[in-house]
Design an enzyme around this catalytic site. Structure first.
Site, PDB file in Angstrom:
ATOM      1  N   THR A  90       0.850  -0.996  -0.071  1.00 25.30           N
ATOM      2  CA  THR A  90       0.034  -0.017   0.099  1.00 25.30           C
ATOM      3  C   THR A  90       0.916   1.172  -0.127  1.00 25.30           C
ATOM      4  O   THR A  90       1.613   1.219   1.127  1.00 25.30           O
ATOM      5  CB  THR A  90      -1.007  -0.062   1.258  1.00 25.30           C
ATOM      6  N   LYS A 166      -7.025   0.799  -2.771  1.00 29.59           N
ATOM      7  CA  LYS A 166      -6.468  -0.084  -1.538  1.00 29.59           C
ATOM      8  C   LYS A 166      -6.731   0.736  -0.483  1.00 29.59           C
ATOM      9  O   LYS A 166      -6.998   0.372   0.813  1.00 29.59           O
ATOM     10  CB  LYS A 166      -5.167  -0.353  -1.821  1.00 29.59           C
ATOM     11  N   LYS A 234      -0.442   4.444   8.946  1.00 26.07           N
ATOM     12  CA  LYS A 234       0.263   5.115   7.857  1.00 26.07           C
ATOM     13  C   LYS A 234      -0.928   5.301   6.622  1.00 26.07           C
ATOM     14  O   LYS A 234      -1.049   6.167   6.105  1.00 26.07           O
ATOM     15  CB  LYS A 234       1.298   4.358   7.199  1.00 26.07           C
TER      16      LYS A 234
END
Length: 283
Positions: A90, A166, A234
Site C-alpha cells: 500500500t 486499496k 500510515k
C-alpha cells in the site's frame, strides 16, 4: 519464469513461497537477514540478483522504503533488460504516479497490485489483488497474480487507481473495527455477551470478512499482529492526503485516525490494528 522478490516480511515471504511452489524460480532479497525456512523454495540473493529477473515484486512497507531501496540507491540504474516491476504494498497515490513516470522514463514496466488479506490469506494463496497498469504488462503478470490470489480485480490502465482503491478499502476496514469497538462498549455495559452479539451481527446484517476476521480478535483481545497498527495509521494518513487533495471532509476518517494515532503514541504501534477497538470510550 524467473521472478525477483524484494521484501520477505510476513506477507512477502508467503507470497514468494507460493510463487516458488507454482514452479517459478524465485530469487529474493530482504533488507534484514532471513532464514531459508521462512520462505521455502526461494533463493536468497542480492538486490542485483533480484533485478536480473523478468518480473520483480516488491512488498515493502511504505513509500520511503521503496524510494530508498530502488530509487535513491541507484539500484534501478543497472536494469538494462525488459523488466516489469509489480508493487504489491500500500503506497500513496502521489508516489505511485511518480513511480509510473520514473519507470516509463527508464523503459521499465510498472504495475500496481496492492493486496487485501492478512498473512494467513497470503500463505493460503487467498489474497484479493487489485491491479492496474499498462494492459500488456498486466497481462504478462496476470498468471503470477492468479497464483497468489482468490481473485484478481482489474481497475484500468492508471496504476494509481489500484492504490486509491486499496487506501479507501483499508480506511473502510478501520471503520468496521471502530464500529465493533463502539458496539461492544454498548452491549457489554448492558450485560450482553460480546461473543454472542458478534455471532448475531455476523449471522444477520454484517456477515462480511472485516467483521468476521476482526470481531473475534476484539472479543478475545488477541491482538497478535497480522497488520501492525503503525502501518494502519500510515494508511489512514494516506487516506487523509487523498481527502485533502479532493477537498472533502471525512469526519469518520478523522475520528478513527485520531484514535489510532493516540494508540500508537501509547505504545500499541506493533499490536494488530484491531487493538484500537479495545481503547476506552469513557468520557
Amino acid at each position: 519464469m524467473e521472478i525477483g522478490f524484494v521484501g520477505l516480511g510476513l506477507m512477502g515471504s508467503a507470497m514468494a513461497a507460493n510463487l516458488a511452489k507454482a514452479g517459478h524460480r524465485v530469487v529474493a532479497w530482504n533488507r534484514s537477514p532471513v532464514k531459508p525456512e521462512d520462505a521455502p523454495g526461494v533463493t536468497i540473493g542480492t538486490l542485483d540478483d533480484v533485478l536480473r529477473s523478468a518480473v520483480v515484486f516488491t512488498m515493502l512497507s511504505e513509500d520511503a522504503v521503496i524510494r530508498s531501496v530502488l530509487l535513491d540507491s541507484g539500484a534501478l540504474d543497472s536494469v538494462k533488460h525488459d523488466l516489469i516491476h509489480v508493487v504489491a504494498s500500500t503506497i500513496s497515490v502521489a508516489f505511485s504516479k511518480e513511480l509510473a513516470a520514473d519507470h516509463a522514463r527508464r523503459g521499465i514496466g510498472y504495475v500496481a497490485a496492492p493486496v487485501f488479506g492478512r498473512p494467513d490469506a497470503a500463505a493460503a494463496a487467498q489474497l484479493n489483488v487489485v491491479v492496474a497498469g499498462d494492459e500488456a504488462a498486466v497481462a504478462q503478470v496476470q498468471p503470477l497474480l492468479a497464483v497468489l490470489s482468490a481473485k484478481v480485480w482489474p481497475l484500468g490502465t492508471d496504476p494509481s487507481s489500484a492504490n486509491a482503491a486499496k487506501i479507501a478499502g483499508n480506511m473502510m476496514i478501520t471503520m468496521a473495527i471502530e464500529a465493533m469497538g463502539e458496539a461492544f462498549a454498548l452491549v457489554g455495559d448492558n450485560g450482553v455477551d460480546k461473543a454472542a452479539f458478534l455471532a448475531l451481527m455476523t449471522g444477520t446484517l454484517f456477515g462480511s470478512k472485516a467483521y468476521q476476521n476482526y470481531g473475534p480478535k476484539i472479543v478475545s483481545e488477541d491482538f497478535t499482529p497480522g497488520f501492525r497498527m503503525k502501518l494502519g495509521l500510515k494508511d489512514l494518513r494516506l487516506a487523509t492526503e487523498l481527502a485533502d487533495a479532493a477537498n472533502v471532509t471525512l469526519p469518520v476518517l478523522d475520528a478513527i485516525r485520531t484514535r489510532m494515532a493516540d494508540a500508537v503514541e501509547d505504545g500499541m504501534a506493533d499490536q494488530d490494528w484491531s487493538a484500537v477497538a479495545a481503547r476506552p470510550f469513557s468520557r
